[in-house]
Design a protein around this motif. Structure first.
Motif, PDB file in Angstrom:
ATOM      1  N   THR A 114       0.852  -1.198   0.000  1.00  0.00           N
ATOM      2  CA  THR A 114       0.000   0.000   0.000  1.00  0.00           C
ATOM      3  C   THR A 114       0.887   1.248   0.000  1.00  0.00           C
ATOM      4  OG1 THR A 114      -1.646  -1.223   1.274  1.00  0.00           O
ATOM      5  CG2 THR A 114      -1.783   1.188   1.353  1.00  0.00           C
ATOM      6  N   PRO A 115       0.507   2.275  -0.755  1.00  0.00           N
ATOM      7  CA  PRO A 115       1.288   3.519  -0.657  1.00  0.00           C
ATOM      8  C   PRO A 115       1.060   4.184   0.700  1.00  0.00           C
ATOM      9  CG  PRO A 115      -0.637   3.843  -2.065  1.00  0.00           C
ATOM     10  CD  PRO A 115      -0.620   2.376  -1.699  1.00  0.00           C
ATOM     11  N   SER A 116       2.054   4.925   1.145  1.00  0.00           N
ATOM     12  CA  SER A 116       1.895   5.665   2.406  1.00  0.00           C
ATOM     13  C   SER A 116       2.684   6.969   2.314  1.00  0.00           C
ATOM     14  CB  SER A 116       2.403   4.829   3.585  1.00  0.00           C
ATOM     15  OG  SER A 116       3.781   4.552   3.441  1.00  0.00           O
ATOM     16  N   ALA A 117       2.261   7.943   3.086  1.00  0.00           N
ATOM     17  CA  ALA A 117       2.908   9.257   3.039  1.00  0.00           C
ATOM     18  C   ALA A 117       4.394   9.119   3.378  1.00  0.00           C
ATOM     19  CB  ALA A 117       2.219  10.193   4.027  1.00  0.00           C
ATOM     20  N   SER A 118       5.208   9.665   2.518  1.00  0.00           N
ATOM     21  CA  SER A 118       6.680   9.576   2.650  1.00  0.00           C
ATOM     22  C   SER A 118       7.161   8.135   2.832  1.00  0.00           C
ATOM     23  CB  SER A 118       7.195  10.419   3.822  1.00  0.00           C
ATOM     24  OG  SER A 118       6.767  11.747   3.682  1.00  0.00           O
ATOM     25  N   ASN A 119       6.338   7.227   2.387  1.00  0.00           N
ATOM     26  CA  ASN A 119       6.639   5.780   2.475  1.00  0.00           C
ATOM     27  C   ASN A 119       6.989   5.331   3.900  1.00  0.00           C
ATOM     28  OD1 ASN A 119       6.826   3.199   1.361  1.00  0.00           O
ATOM     29  ND2 ASN A 119       8.994   3.435   0.835  1.00  0.00           N
ATOM     30  N   ARG A 120       6.297   5.922   4.857  1.00  0.00           N
ATOM     31  CA  ARG A 120       6.627   5.599   6.267  1.00  0.00           C
ATOM     32  C   ARG A 120       6.035   4.284   6.743  1.00  0.00           C
ATOM     33  NH1 ARG A 120       6.691  11.431   9.354  1.00  0.00           N
ATOM     34  NH2 ARG A 120       8.415  12.259   8.128  1.00  0.00           N
ATOM     35  N   GLN A 121       4.973   3.830   6.059  1.00  0.00           N
ATOM     36  CA  GLN A 121       4.372   2.524   6.384  1.00  0.00           C
ATOM     37  C   GLN A 121       4.075   2.397   7.889  1.00  0.00           C
ATOM     38  OE1 GLN A 121       6.986  -0.467   4.246  1.00  0.00           O
ATOM     39  NE2 GLN A 121       7.963   1.437   3.566  1.00  0.00           N
ATOM     40  N   PRO A 122       3.279   3.336   8.406  1.00  0.00           N
ATOM     41  CA  PRO A 122       3.084   3.367   9.860  1.00  0.00           C
ATOM     42  C   PRO A 122       1.998   2.399  10.330  1.00  0.00           C
ATOM     43  CG  PRO A 122       1.852   5.139   8.863  1.00  0.00           C
ATOM     44  CD  PRO A 122       2.495   4.373   7.724  1.00  0.00           C
ATOM     45  N   TRP A 123       2.206   1.130  10.065  1.00  0.00           N
ATOM     46  CA  TRP A 123       1.136   0.180  10.346  1.00  0.00           C
ATOM     47  C   TRP A 123       1.642  -1.115  10.943  1.00  0.00           C
ATOM     48  CZ3 TRP A 123       0.374   1.717   4.762  1.00  0.00           C
ATOM     49  CH2 TRP A 123       1.362   1.178   3.940  1.00  0.00           C
ATOM     50  N   ALA A 153      -6.660  -7.001  12.713  1.00  0.00           N
ATOM     51  CA  ALA A 153      -6.747  -5.663  13.321  1.00  0.00           C
ATOM     52  C   ALA A 153      -5.675  -4.806  12.657  1.00  0.00           C
ATOM     53  CB  ALA A 153      -6.504  -5.757  14.821  1.00  0.00           C
ATOM     54  N   ILE A 154      -6.096  -3.620  12.224  1.00  0.00           N
ATOM     55  CA  ILE A 154      -5.154  -2.726  11.549  1.00  0.00           C
ATOM     56  C   ILE A 154      -4.787  -1.599  12.515  1.00  0.00           C
ATOM     57  CG2 ILE A 154      -4.783  -1.263   9.529  1.00  0.00           C
ATOM     58  CD1 ILE A 154      -6.892  -2.890   8.067  1.00  0.00           C
ATOM     59  N   VAL A 155      -3.508  -1.534  12.804  1.00  0.00           N
ATOM     60  CA  VAL A 155      -3.026  -0.591  13.820  1.00  0.00           C
ATOM     61  C   VAL A 155      -2.180   0.490  13.157  1.00  0.00           C
ATOM     62  CG1 VAL A 155      -1.621  -0.392  15.920  1.00  0.00           C
ATOM     63  CG2 VAL A 155      -2.991  -2.456  15.526  1.00  0.00           C
ATOM     64  N   GLY A 156      -2.453   1.726  13.512  1.00  0.00           N
ATOM     65  CA  GLY A 156      -1.657   2.846  13.017  1.00  0.00           C
ATOM     66  C   GLY A 156      -0.630   3.237  14.068  1.00  0.00           C
ATOM     67  N   LYS A 157       0.636   3.273  13.673  1.00  0.00           N
ATOM     68  CA  LYS A 157       1.704   3.678  14.590  1.00  0.00           C
ATOM     69  C   LYS A 157       1.829   5.202  14.490  1.00  0.00           C
ATOM     70  CE  LYS A 157       3.786   0.452  16.121  1.00  0.00           C
ATOM     71  NZ  LYS A 157       3.405  -0.365  17.300  1.00  0.00           N
ATOM     72  N   ILE A 158       1.106   5.873  15.373  1.00  0.00           N
ATOM     73  CA  ILE A 158       0.987   7.335  15.284  1.00  0.00           C
ATOM     74  C   ILE A 158       2.364   8.013  15.276  1.00  0.00           C
ATOM     75  CG2 ILE A 158       0.010   9.416  16.389  1.00  0.00           C
ATOM     76  CD1 ILE A 158      -2.196   7.616  17.552  1.00  0.00           C
ATOM     77  N   SER A 159       3.251   7.526  16.110  1.00  0.00           N
ATOM     78  CA  SER A 159       4.562   8.192  16.233  1.00  0.00           C
ATOM     79  C   SER A 159       5.367   8.098  14.927  1.00  0.00           C
ATOM     80  CB  SER A 159       5.359   7.573  17.375  1.00  0.00           C
ATOM     81  OG  SER A 159       5.582   6.209  17.088  1.00  0.00           O
ATOM     82  N   GLU A 160       5.072   7.098  14.109  1.00  0.00           N
ATOM     83  CA  GLU A 160       5.841   6.933  12.863  1.00  0.00           C
ATOM     84  C   GLU A 160       5.366   7.864  11.757  1.00  0.00           C
ATOM     85  OE1 GLU A 160       5.965   2.795  11.718  1.00  0.00           O
ATOM     86  OE2 GLU A 160       6.599   2.183  13.730  1.00  0.00           O
ATOM     87  N   SER A 161       4.134   8.354  11.878  1.00  0.00           N
ATOM     88  CA  SER A 161       3.605   9.264  10.860  1.00  0.00           C
ATOM     89  C   SER A 161       2.410  10.036  11.439  1.00  0.00           C
ATOM     90  CB  SER A 161       3.189   8.470   9.615  1.00  0.00           C
ATOM     91  OG  SER A 161       2.851   9.350   8.574  1.00  0.00           O
ATOM     92  N   PRO A 162       2.699  10.993  12.324  1.00  0.00           N
ATOM     93  CA  PRO A 162       1.621  11.634  13.092  1.00  0.00           C
ATOM     94  C   PRO A 162       0.542  12.298  12.246  1.00  0.00           C
ATOM     95  CG  PRO A 162       3.797  12.331  13.887  1.00  0.00           C
ATOM     96  CD  PRO A 162       4.036  11.505  12.671  1.00  0.00           C
ATOM     97  N   ASN A 163       0.883  12.741  11.029  1.00  0.00           N
ATOM     98  CA  ASN A 163      -0.121  13.453  10.210  1.00  0.00           C
ATOM     99  C   ASN A 163      -0.910  12.552   9.266  1.00  0.00           C
ATOM    100  OD1 ASN A 163       0.608  15.925  11.314  1.00  0.00           O
ATOM    101  ND2 ASN A 163       2.291  16.144   9.857  1.00  0.00           N
ATOM    102  N   TRP A 164      -0.401  11.350   9.022  1.00  0.00           N
ATOM    103  CA  TRP A 164      -1.000  10.554   7.939  1.00  0.00           C
ATOM    104  C   TRP A 164      -1.363   9.127   8.306  1.00  0.00           C
ATOM    105  CZ3 TRP A 164      -2.438  13.820   4.457  1.00  0.00           C
ATOM    106  CH2 TRP A 164      -1.677  14.976   4.219  1.00  0.00           C
TER     107      TRP A 164
END
Ligand code: FMN
Length: 167
Positions: free
Chosen positions: A40-49, A81-92
């Motif tokens: 999946t594409p992600s902002a700045s390729n941070r893959q915060p998941w 369960a899909i988890v967002g790692k907020i610290s890895e990409s706080p805006n996206w």
């Protein structure tokens, strides 16, 4: 490349599935689904998941009880369960994980596996149950399973002319 007409047809035929067969999904199919999520594409390729694969029957039952409209998780052999790692990409993190959820749903559908987005969950209780860190975001829990019965009829969509604006 995929034939665009076939691809549109594929998108049109996907349905939210809320009835599942009592049949386990093999690990190689779960892996295909997670591979799709990974691409999946992600902002700045941070893959915060992070993706938590839940197979524990009791856990699935408990999860089904703490949703408002997600009783069918109990029938699913697997949920992710899909988890967002907020610290890895706080805006996206929300956009990125939401896109990943679509990759999961589409790859699952291509394998004949139904899913349904569950928005009506108690995020805090579910996070506790799944041991998800306080600083992480739980996007959704997607039940996955082979479709039981007929594929539901297409759900209506707004007319293209209603949603399209040209300037
Ligand atoms: C953000 C979001 C939240 C949703 N939450 C639920 C839910 O809590 N329970 C449920 O049964 N379906 C849920 N759905 C599924 C929608 O009802 C479904 O996608 C919509 O009616 C269109 O049907 P289709 O997916 O078959 O095309 C949700 C879908 C989205 C995108």
């Amino acid at each position: 490349m995929i034939n665009p007409k076939d691809f549109l047809e594929f998108l049109k035929r996907r349905r939210s599935i809320r009835m599942f067969q009592n049949k386990m999904i093999p690990d190689d199919e779960i892996e295909m689904i997670l591979k799709a999520a990974r691409w999946t594409p992600s902002a700045s390729n941070r893959q915060p998941w992070q993706f938590i694969v839940i197979k524990d029957k009791e856990l699935l039952k408990t999860l089904s009880k703490i949703t408002i409209y997600g009783y069918f998780i109990a029938q699913a052999p697997v949920a992710i369960a899909i988890v967002g790692k907020i610290s890895e990409s706080p805006n996206w993190y929300i956009q990125d994980t939401t896109l990943a959820s679509m990759s999961i749903m589409l790859m699952a559908w291509s394998l004949g596996i139904g899913t349904c987005w569950i928005g009506s969950l108690d995020r805090e209780k579910t996070k506790e149950l799944l041991n998800i860190g306080k600083k992480d975001y739980l996007l959704t829990v997607l039940p996955l399973g082979y479709i039981k019965g007929d594929i539901p009829k297409p759900t209506p969509r707004k007319e293209l002319k209603k949603i399209k604006k040209e300037i």
